[in-house]
Design an enzyme around this catalytic site. Structure first.
Site, short mmCIF file in Angstrom:
data_model
loop_
_atom_site.label_atom_id
_atom_site.label_comp_id
_atom_site.label_asym_id
_atom_site.label_seq_id
_atom_site.Cartn_x
_atom_site.Cartn_y
_atom_site.Cartn_z
N HIS A 54 0.83 -1.15 -0.18
CA HIS A 54 0.19 -0.03 -0.03
C HIS A 54 0.89 1.20 0.04
CE1 HIS A 54 0.96 -0.65 4.37
NE2 HIS A 54 0.18 0.64 4.66
N HIS A 56 1.45 3.91 1.97
CA HIS A 56 2.26 4.72 2.96
C HIS A 56 3.46 4.59 3.05
CE1 HIS A 56 -1.92 4.03 5.55
NE2 HIS A 56 -2.05 5.02 4.66
N ASP A 58 5.89 4.84 5.02
CA ASP A 58 7.10 3.74 5.69
C ASP A 58 7.05 2.55 5.04
OD1 ASP A 58 4.25 3.47 6.49
OD2 ASP A 58 4.79 2.61 8.42
N HIS A 59 6.33 2.19 4.08
CA HIS A 59 6.31 1.01 3.24
C HIS A 59 6.90 1.11 1.69
CE1 HIS A 59 3.59 -1.31 6.00
NE2 HIS A 59 3.46 -0.09 6.33
N HIS A 110 -7.52 -1.00 5.57
CA HIS A 110 -6.44 -0.09 6.25
C HIS A 110 -6.44 1.17 5.38
CE1 HIS A 110 -2.96 1.47 8.00
NE2 HIS A 110 -2.15 1.24 6.78
N ASP A 133 -0.18 -3.63 6.03
CA ASP A 133 -0.90 -3.37 7.31
C ASP A 133 -2.28 -3.57 7.46
OD1 ASP A 133 1.52 -2.05 8.08
OD2 ASP A 133 0.69 -0.09 7.78
N HIS A 171 4.40 -4.57 10.44
CA HIS A 171 4.97 -3.97 11.55
C HIS A 171 5.15 -5.07 12.55
CE1 HIS A 171 4.52 0.24 10.50
NE2 HIS A 171 3.46 -0.17 9.74
#
Ligand code: ZN
Length: 241
Positions: A54, A56, A58-59, A110, A133, A171
């Site tokens: 996805h 975001h 942080d990915h 999410h 996530d 995570h």
């Protein structure tokens, strides 16, 4: 058997690197390029593909750097929000990486456009599911763009996969998730045992992944919810936890 390399980023993000053939590998959700670069230079393997679950940061934060350095193919959903994508991952799409088969499963919840990747192949000890996530060990992602009904349906899709499937989430929220699960089922001895084991893993800086889908179906309150209303209620409680 091919080991799946588990890399850390930003404290609690996981990035995965899978060597799927002779000296070739793919990475999943490289939020940071550095740990991936370090691993592939140490192992002397070539990064050919990146799977993104996805949009975001942080990915996907490391994708630009890695694509520039290795000219790898980027597979993921949502070209609008992940501009580096070469191959769009749509629900039900299958593609081959060496002898491995990767199936894309749309899991809105999410985010509206997120996907999970189900990977099978004789080189793997068991089928593998990269859940981003959407599904965590003993937990699930927050609902940023969808309602509880949508996320519940996505989790039910994942729950229908084989029980032996290894779950690799985006995570490490495992210990906190177990604390929450124990507020839902305070008397569950298996949960208490799992919490103890995970606390030890954390003390020794060992990853708390993978789990198996069968284990998640026994322990994860969000997978144990029988209706979307029950799920949505649990999710609300967890948001305040
Ligand atoms: Zn996310």
């Amino acid at each position: 058997m091919i080991p799946i390399e588990i890399l850390n980023a930003f404290g609690d993000n996981y990035i995965y690197v899978v060597e799927y053939g002779s000296e070739v590998c793919f990475a999943v959700d490289p939020g940071d390029a550095k740990p991936v670069e370090a691993l592939i230079s140490r192992r002397n393997i070539k990064l050919t593909h990146i799977l993104a679950t996805h949009h975001h940061a942080d990915h996907i934060g490391g994708i630009g750097t890695l694509k520039k350095a290795f000219d790898c193919e980027i597979i993921g959903p949502d070209k609008q929000r992940i501009s580096a994508i070469d191959t769009l991952a749509r629900d039900g799409d299958d593609f081959d990486l060496g002898n491995m088969k990767v199936r894309c499963i749309a899991t809105p919840g999410h985010t509206a456009t997120g996907v999970c990747y189900f990977v099978t192949g004789k080189e793997l000890e068991a089928p593998v599911l990269f859940t981003g996530d959407t599904l965590f060990v003993c937990g699930c992602g927050r609902l940023f763009e969808c309602d509880g009904k949508t996320m519940f349906a996505s989790l039910q899709k994942l729950a229908a996969l084989p029980g032996e499937t290894h779950i690799y989430p985006g995570h490490d929220y495992t210990e906190e998730n177990l604390q929450f699960a124990l507020t839902v089922e305070p008397g569950n001895e298996t949960l208490k045992k799992k919490r103890k084991a995970v606390q030890q893993q954390n003390q020794h800086n060992r990853p708390t992944v993978p789990s198996t889908l069968a284990e998640e179906k026994t322990l994860n309150p969000f997978l144990k919810a029988k209706t979307w209303q029950e799920f949505a209620n649990l999710r609300k409680q967890k948001d305040k936890f």
